[in-house]
Scaffold this active site. Structure first.
Site, PDB file in Angstrom:
ATOM      1  N   ILE A  66       0.864  -1.175   0.000  1.00 11.32           N
ATOM      2  CA  ILE A  66       0.000   0.000   0.000  1.00 11.32           C
ATOM      3  C   ILE A  66       0.904   1.230   0.000  1.00 11.32           C
ATOM      4  O   ILE A  66       2.059   1.165   0.393  1.00 11.32           O
ATOM      5  CB  ILE A  66      -0.974   0.016   1.203  1.00 11.32           C
ATOM      6  CG1 ILE A  66      -0.230  -0.098   2.536  1.00 11.32           C
ATOM      7  CG2 ILE A  66      -2.014  -1.076   1.058  1.00 11.32           C
ATOM      8  CD1 ILE A  66      -1.155  -0.097   3.750  1.00 11.32           C
ATOM      9  N   ASP A  67       0.362   2.342  -0.472  1.00  6.73           N
ATOM     10  CA  ASP A  67       1.164   3.547  -0.653  1.00  6.73           C
ATOM     11  C   ASP A  67       1.707   4.075   0.671  1.00  6.73           C
ATOM     12  O   ASP A  67       1.168   3.794   1.749  1.00  6.73           O
ATOM     13  CB  ASP A  67       0.334   4.641  -1.327  1.00  6.73           C
ATOM     14  CG  ASP A  67      -0.054   4.287  -2.747  1.00  6.73           C
ATOM     15  OD1 ASP A  67       0.641   3.452  -3.352  1.00  6.73           O
ATOM     16  OD2 ASP A  67      -1.058   4.834  -3.234  1.00  6.73           O
ATOM     17  N   LYS A  68       2.739   4.896   0.575  1.00  4.32           N
ATOM     18  CA  LYS A  68       3.404   5.482   1.733  1.00  4.32           C
ATOM     19  C   LYS A  68       2.418   6.161   2.662  1.00  4.32           C
ATOM     20  O   LYS A  68       2.468   5.980   3.884  1.00  4.32           O
ATOM     21  CB  LYS A  68       4.462   6.489   1.258  1.00  4.32           C
ATOM     22  CG  LYS A  68       5.126   7.278   2.370  1.00  4.32           C
ATOM     23  CD  LYS A  68       6.130   8.275   1.805  1.00  4.32           C
ATOM     24  CE  LYS A  68       6.762   9.114   2.899  1.00  4.32           C
ATOM     25  NZ  LYS A  68       7.746  10.091   2.372  1.00  4.32           N
ATOM     26  N   ARG A  96      -7.205   5.832  -6.005  1.00  2.27           N
ATOM     27  CA  ARG A  96      -6.894   7.236  -6.249  1.00  2.27           C
ATOM     28  C   ARG A  96      -7.146   7.617  -7.702  1.00  2.27           C
ATOM     29  O   ARG A  96      -7.706   8.680  -7.998  1.00  2.27           O
ATOM     30  CB  ARG A  96      -5.434   7.495  -5.861  1.00  2.27           C
ATOM     31  CG  ARG A  96      -5.155   7.200  -4.392  1.00  2.27           C
ATOM     32  CD  ARG A  96      -3.671   7.088  -4.112  1.00  2.27           C
ATOM     33  NE  ARG A  96      -2.993   8.372  -4.292  1.00  2.27           N
ATOM     34  CZ  ARG A  96      -1.671   8.501  -4.276  1.00  2.27           C
ATOM     35  NH1 ARG A  96      -0.888   7.442  -4.111  1.00  2.27           N
ATOM     36  NH2 ARG A  96      -1.131   9.692  -4.428  1.00  2.27           N
TER      37      ARG A  96
END
Length: 348
Positions: A157-159, A260
């Site tokens: 998963i993204d930062k 997103r």
């Protein structure tokens, strides 16, 4: 755990593995699969190939095989290969981890915001994997340096996305979990705050996702065809605040930045998602007080308002269904409550 194969078809996603499939030619004579793979993988040792086969990273006609299996014309072979197979030394760091479940095969971690999942360019330390490497060494002093970076992660998963992530502690578990992600059987629900008042209470977004043509760190939606990978996101409205909407997103596929990108595609960019333009006022009034209010919201939740709330999968050893839930983090709770109060006062 195998590297590149020539002349294969591949499919990459948010997983750290990519799927390569190929069919054995009609003229192929019977040959041990470990030997065939070694011949087609540059720099691969026989031991490395055999370990990958034993762990289940290779299947033939949908079934795992032994290293002595002899390939024959028409065999359909599936290979799970690391997207970034190059080896880097993983620095072990004593980083606090919110471990919600752990056994001998895997661990589930609730990742905080502002933490990169794995080392890469510009992020060689302070990542989730650095902390996991330290944690595992405390359990098993002298653990093989090669083990974790090579198979531990089966998705990411993204930062700045918070929430649940599963890591394998054994190669067999990694292969089992990676296949579940590729087969889209893993249950994943996200909660997001998006700009705008969504027209429908629920819906489905379908659109191929690929890298943006101008901005290589971003992704975009493209018409169905050769560009990008098929992606499906289901959404349901949880609460409306006039200018923003709280939604639940269920991933049917798992492409990088999928929620997103899909939300921006339908005109509802995620709140404070600076990469996709959500860190500006996209809906609302022109009054100074409103701008101040939104700026305060950005300060409360200084990141993309996205949380991986639910994660479910079949345990690779027990074969039992596992389901985990993570409460909204404090920053998202705070910004949601602020919007809730703002709207309630406007309606009075």
């Amino acid at each position: 755990m195998l590297d590149e194969l020539d002349n294969s078809r591949e499919e990459a996603s948010e997983s750290l593995y990519e799927r390569k499939t190929f069919t054995i030619d009609k003229g192929q004579e019977p040959l041990r699969i470990d030997k065939w793979l070694q011949m087609h993988i540059e720099g691969a040792s026989r031991n490395k190939v055999q370990n990958g086969i034993e762990a289940g990273f290779v299947t033939v006609n949908g079934k795992t095989v032994k290293s002595n299996y002899k390939i024959k014309p028409g065999d359909d072979i599936l290979l799970l290969s690391l997207v970034n197979p190059e080896h880097t030394v993983l620095k072990k760091e004593n980083i606090p981890l919110n471990i919600v479940y752990e056994d001998d095969a895997l661990m589930v971690i609730n990742k905080p915001a502002n933490m990169v999942v794995h080392p890469g360019v510009g992020n060689f330390s302070g990542t989730l994997l650095n902390g996991v490497a330290y944690h595992l060494e405390q359990q098993n002093p002298g653990i093989d340096e090669d083990i974790l970076p090579r198979f531990g992660l089966v998705h990411r998963i993204d930062k700045n996305t918070t929430g649940l992530i599963v890591l394998a502690k054994k190669p067999e578990a990694a292969a089992h979990l990676a296949k579940q992600f590729f087969q889209h059987t893993v249950k994943r629900k996200y909660v997001a705050l998006v700009w705008g008042d969504m027209e429908q209470d629920e819906g489905t977004i379908t659109g191929h996702i690929a890298r943006h043509r101008q901005h290589r760190k971003m992704f975009d939606v493209y018409p169905e065809g050769e560009t990008g990978k098929h992606a499906i996101t289901h959404y349901k409205v949880l609460e409306r605040f006039n200018y923003v909407t709280l939604v639940e997103c269920v991933l049917e596929t798992g492409r990088t930045h999928q929620i997103r990108v899909h939300m921006k595609h339908i005109g509802h960019t995620l709140f404070n998602d600076w990469e996709y333009g959500g860190d500006k006022i996209l809906k609302g009034t022109i009054y100074t007080k409103y701008k101040q209010f939104v700026d305060n919201c950005f300060e409360i939740c200084p990141r993309c308002a996205l949380h991986a709330k639910t994660l479910g999968f079949i345990h690779p050893v027990t074969q039992k269904e596992m389901l985990f839930e993570s409460p909204l983090p404090q920053d998202m709770q705070g910004v949601i409550e602020k919007w809730r109060n703002y709207i309630s006062h406007r309606n009075e």
